[in-house]
Design a protein around this motif. Structure first.
Motif, PDB file in Angstrom:
ATOM      1  N   LEU B 174     145.935  13.146  47.084  1.00  0.00           N
ATOM      2  CA  LEU B 174     145.529  13.776  48.344  1.00  0.00           C
ATOM      3  C   LEU B 174     144.042  13.517  48.557  1.00  0.00           C
ATOM      4  CD1 LEU B 174     146.137  15.797  50.649  1.00  0.00           C
ATOM      5  CD2 LEU B 174     145.639  17.622  49.053  1.00  0.00           C
ATOM      6  N   VAL B 175     143.720  12.939  49.713  1.00  0.00           N
ATOM      7  CA  VAL B 175     142.303  12.703  50.024  1.00  0.00           C
ATOM      8  C   VAL B 175     141.926  13.532  51.244  1.00  0.00           C
ATOM      9  CG1 VAL B 175     140.512  10.986  50.401  1.00  0.00           C
ATOM     10  CG2 VAL B 175     142.602  10.337  49.231  1.00  0.00           C
ATOM     11  N   LEU B 176     140.811  14.243  51.134  1.00  0.00           N
ATOM     12  CA  LEU B 176     140.349  15.080  52.237  1.00  0.00           C
ATOM     13  C   LEU B 176     139.053  14.500  52.788  1.00  0.00           C
ATOM     14  CD1 LEU B 176     140.729  18.499  50.402  1.00  0.00           C
ATOM     15  CD2 LEU B 176     142.439  17.316  51.737  1.00  0.00           C
ATOM     16  N   TYR B 177     138.932  14.499  54.103  1.00  0.00           N
ATOM     17  CA  TYR B 177     137.727  13.959  54.725  1.00  0.00           C
ATOM     18  C   TYR B 177     137.108  15.022  55.613  1.00  0.00           C
ATOM     19  CZ  TYR B 177     140.061   9.503  53.695  1.00  0.00           C
ATOM     20  OH  TYR B 177     140.708   8.464  53.087  1.00  0.00           O
ATOM     21  N   ASP B 178     135.834  15.273  55.422  1.00  0.00           N
ATOM     22  CA  ASP B 178     135.125  16.194  56.293  1.00  0.00           C
ATOM     23  C   ASP B 178     134.260  15.365  57.233  1.00  0.00           C
ATOM     24  OD1 ASP B 178     134.080  18.411  57.432  1.00  0.00           O
ATOM     25  OD2 ASP B 178     133.024  19.144  55.660  1.00  0.00           O
ATOM     26  N   GLU B 179     134.670  15.257  58.476  1.00  0.00           N
ATOM     27  CA  GLU B 179     133.928  14.510  59.497  1.00  0.00           C
ATOM     28  C   GLU B 179     133.561  13.094  59.052  1.00  0.00           C
ATOM     29  OE1 GLU B 179     133.156  15.987  62.400  1.00  0.00           O
ATOM     30  OE2 GLU B 179     133.241  18.141  61.989  1.00  0.00           O
ATOM     31  N   ARG B 200     146.424   4.806  53.502  1.00  0.00           N
ATOM     32  CA  ARG B 200     147.735   5.378  53.773  1.00  0.00           C
ATOM     33  C   ARG B 200     148.819   4.326  53.591  1.00  0.00           C
ATOM     34  NH1 ARG B 200     148.545   6.848  59.733  1.00  0.00           N
ATOM     35  NH2 ARG B 200     148.736   4.593  59.804  1.00  0.00           N
ATOM     36  N   ASP B 201     148.590   3.143  54.157  1.00  0.00           N
ATOM     37  CA  ASP B 201     149.631   2.117  54.142  1.00  0.00           C
ATOM     38  C   ASP B 201     149.802   1.494  52.771  1.00  0.00           C
ATOM     39  OD1 ASP B 201     149.874   2.671  56.779  1.00  0.00           O
ATOM     40  OD2 ASP B 201     148.638   0.982  57.459  1.00  0.00           O
ATOM     41  N   GLN B 202     148.691   1.178  52.104  1.00  0.00           N
ATOM     42  CA  GLN B 202     148.795   0.440  50.841  1.00  0.00           C
ATOM     43  C   GLN B 202     148.949   1.357  49.642  1.00  0.00           C
ATOM     44  OE1 GLN B 202     145.438  -2.159  50.571  1.00  0.00           O
ATOM     45  NE2 GLN B 202     146.122  -3.461  52.260  1.00  0.00           N
ATOM     46  N   LEU B 203     148.200   2.440  49.610  1.00  0.00           N
ATOM     47  CA  LEU B 203     148.210   3.291  48.418  1.00  0.00           C
ATOM     48  C   LEU B 203     149.047   4.551  48.612  1.00  0.00           C
ATOM     49  CD1 LEU B 203     144.431   2.881  47.572  1.00  0.00           C
ATOM     50  CD2 LEU B 203     146.351   1.643  46.570  1.00  0.00           C
ATOM     51  N   LYS B 204     149.637   4.708  49.806  1.00  0.00           N
ATOM     52  CA  LYS B 204     150.541   5.828  50.104  1.00  0.00           C
ATOM     53  C   LYS B 204     149.884   7.186  49.840  1.00  0.00           C
ATOM     54  CE  LYS B 204     153.959   2.882  50.720  1.00  0.00           C
ATOM     55  NZ  LYS B 204     153.659   2.202  51.974  1.00  0.00           N
ATOM     56  N   MET B 205     148.596   7.283  50.106  1.00  0.00           N
ATOM     57  CA  MET B 205     147.927   8.552  49.861  1.00  0.00           C
ATOM     58  C   MET B 205     148.158   9.512  51.028  1.00  0.00           C
ATOM     59  SD  MET B 205     144.317   7.331  48.286  1.00  0.00           S
ATOM     60  CE  MET B 205     144.222   6.532  46.685  1.00  0.00           C
ATOM     61  N   THR B 206     148.276  10.780  50.682  1.00  0.00           N
ATOM     62  CA  THR B 206     148.319  11.812  51.710  1.00  0.00           C
ATOM     63  C   THR B 206     146.880  12.129  52.083  1.00  0.00           C
ATOM     64  OG1 THR B 206     150.201  12.718  50.542  1.00  0.00           O
ATOM     65  CG2 THR B 206     149.228  14.090  52.262  1.00  0.00           C
TER      66      THR B 206
END
Lengths: 260, 316
Positions: B174-179, B200-206
């Motif tokens: 799970l990767v979270l991005y703040d702004e 998202r496409d290559q590493l299928k990360m949420t």
């Protein structure tokens, strides 16, 4: 009640104490973080050496001059060595070195950690499951605690040398006389006590600086406040502790003298 | 056999990566999160949009465990994190990667060491293996040639890219991005968006992205959630959001050009279209009660119909 100033101070003191204990609890990480530790020892110690020595040299010189003027009235200028050594080893050495370090290292340490806090670096560490106390606070505190006493040794030696210089050149005390009395100025226990005091001051100042840094909030203003608070609180604390420790030492010495 | 396998796979896939249920959080006297409820599915990029200073970042901080909610439940991969001890939270956080607004790189480490840091702290990899991974991550964000630079020597965009490389160093779920795009020029912002899509496409990360850059939201989102007054006003695909009939959503995504909101029409819209909000209104914790105060709070509720924010008479 929420903003009662005494309550805030107590909370701050409690946080500082807990932070100190927590950081000391991570001392087993010191080897893993040796690079950070050495960097801090360099910043706190090596880089402060010149200013500490310069400062102590002048303190020693002024002290010798002032006491020399008084002693001259009684024709006892050679006693200057004794007074300088005893005062330097027990009081001025640890204390003045602590002052220099608080001004030079404590304030910048609080500002550095405070900036890390406001720029989310501390949060980032926590999110990476890296304990900021182990990663940031411990190397600084331990570095401070190691370098404080070492700088005290240098500072005291230079201070005594400054006193000897003034005694010799301005007061006309032969170096032999100076050293003869200087030897009686301090016994080994005094030296250890002076170093112990320095260690206590270093831990206090380091903990105050780190705690103020870690509790910083509110951007640039907050960083400034943290730095200012550090200097004020650490100076007050060391002055106060110095008095307590000196009183305690005097009591112990009298007690020991009574037994013997 | 084949079908059984695929059905278990489907089952795992269908458990949401993140579940917020009835989360409330107050800071001081201000209720920031008010019964916040939403799910994020595995492998999707969920974008949270909303006005500045209304609690989007607070949502993230609750999810990471930097703050604890007053009420409600937050589950990550099925595990409740609100009641976790700090130790458990530390283990949990290794599944997370977080990109902070300013990158939050450690100032006294160069880029290589910054990306290497999580590997050093949490794995027993050999130096060669570590170098390999750091190179891979830094090449992904196109910064390998700058690996020896210190954070103070590089631009804001580079800091964010380096922060991203560090966030994904341990291959988090799970990767979270703040702004992620704030403070960047459109070209570099688009570069970051492309990186997010590639993850998202290559590493299928949420991924969960907090932003108020709509351009970027449309580019990266699988779904968009409009955060408003402590809850989710609308959750939908980018197209659903773009064509949303809710006035506040239109107002936000068009930058206030459309969907002028008045107090009366807001109430009407909430009563008519949003069951959670109408329930709240009936419970006496309506628009007025939930309205955030503070300097950065949205002022749209104060506007009378037909008036515009630059109307001189409206100035304080």
């Amino acid at each position: 009640m929420k903003d009662f100033i005494g309550l805030r101070a107590i909370r701050g003191a409690g946080y500082t104490l807990l932070l100190l204990l927590e950081a000391l609890g991570y001392i087993n990480h010191a080897w893993k973080r040796r690079r950070a530790l050495f960097t801090q020892m360099h910043v706190i110690g090596t880089q402060s050496l010149a200013i500490t020595c310069f400062f102590m040299l002048l303190v020693g010189m002024v002290f010798a001059l002032q006491t020399g003027i008084e002693f001259a009235r009684f024709g006892q200028t050679s006693l200057v060595g004794l007074v300088i050594v005893s005062a330097m080893v027990r009081e001025l050495g640890p204390w003045m070195t602590a002052f220099v370090l608080i001004a030079r290292v404590g304030s910048s340490m609080a500002a550095e950690i405070g900036t890390m806090k406001t720029s989310e670096e501390i949060d980032a560490l926590e999110v990476m499951s890296i304990n900021p106390v182990s990663f940031v606070v411990m190397p600084r505190l331990i570095g401070y605690a190691i370098m404080g006493p070492i700088l005290t040794i240098f500072g005291t030696l230079v201070g005594v040398a400054g006193g000897a210089l003034v005694a010799n050149v301005q007061l006309g005390v032969p170096l032999d006389d100076f050293l003869r009395f200087a030897e009686r100025g301090a016994e080994p226990l005094d030296i250890y006590w002076g170093l112990l005091k320095s260690l206590v001051f270093s831990l206090c100042a380091g903990a105050v600086a780190c705690a103020n840094g870690m509790r910083t909030s509110g951007g640039a203003v907050g960083v400034g406040r943290a730095s200012r608070n550090t200097v004020v609180v650490a100076l007050t604390l060391t002055v106060f502790l110095n008095y307590l420790l000196t009183s305690f030492y005097r009591m112990v010495k009298r007690l020991v003298a009574g037994i013997l | 056999m084949q079908t059984e396998e695929s059905s278990t796979e489907a089952l795992i896939d269908s458990t949401p990566m993140v579940e917020f249920a009835g989360v409330c959080k107050s800071l001081g006297n201000r209720k920031i999160l008010d019964q916040l409820t939403f799910n994020v599915k595995r492998g999707e990029t969920f974008v949270i949009i909303g006005y500045s200073g209304t609690g989007k970042s607070v949502t993230l901080r609750n999810l990471i465990g930097l703050m604890r909610p007053d009420e409600g439940s937050i589950r990550v991969a099925g595990e409740e994190i609100t009641t976790m001890s700090n130790k458990e939270l530390e283990v949990m956080r290794r599944k997370f990667g977080v990109l902070f607004q300013s990158g939050a790189l450690i100032a006294w480490l160069d880029l290589f060491q910054n990306v290497e840091l999580p590997l050093l702290e949490h794995t027993k990899m050999s130096r060669r293996k570590r170098t390999e991974i750091v190179q891979q991550k830094l090449e992904l964000v196109n910064l390998w040639q700058d690996k020896d630079k210190f954070p103070a020597e590089i631009s804001g965009g580079m800091k964010k890219r380096a922060g991203l490389a560090r966030a994904i160093a341990l291959d988090p779920e799970l990767v979270l991005y703040d702004e992620p795009s704030s403070g960047l020029d459109p070209v570099i912002a688009y570069e970051i968006d492309k990186l997010i899509n590639r993850l998202r496409d290559q590493l299928k990360m949420t991924q969960i992205v907090v932003t108020h850059d709509m351009e970027s939201a449309y580019t990266i989102a699988s779904r968009i959630g409009m955060f408003y007054q402590g809850g989710m006003l609308q959750i939908g695909t980018p197209d659903e959001i773009r064509t949303s009939e809710i006035e506040e959503v239109q107002h936000f995504i068009t930058g206030g050009r459309e969907g002028a909101v008045s107090r009366r029409s807001t109430t009407a819209i909430m009563k008519g279209r949003s069951p959670t909000f109408s329930a709240r209104l009936e419970a006496g914790r309506g628009v007025e009660a939930a309205e955030p105060s503070g300097d950065a709070a949205p002022t749209i509720m104060e506007l009378e119909p037909e008036s515009s924010p630059i109307d001189p008479e409206n100035k304080p």
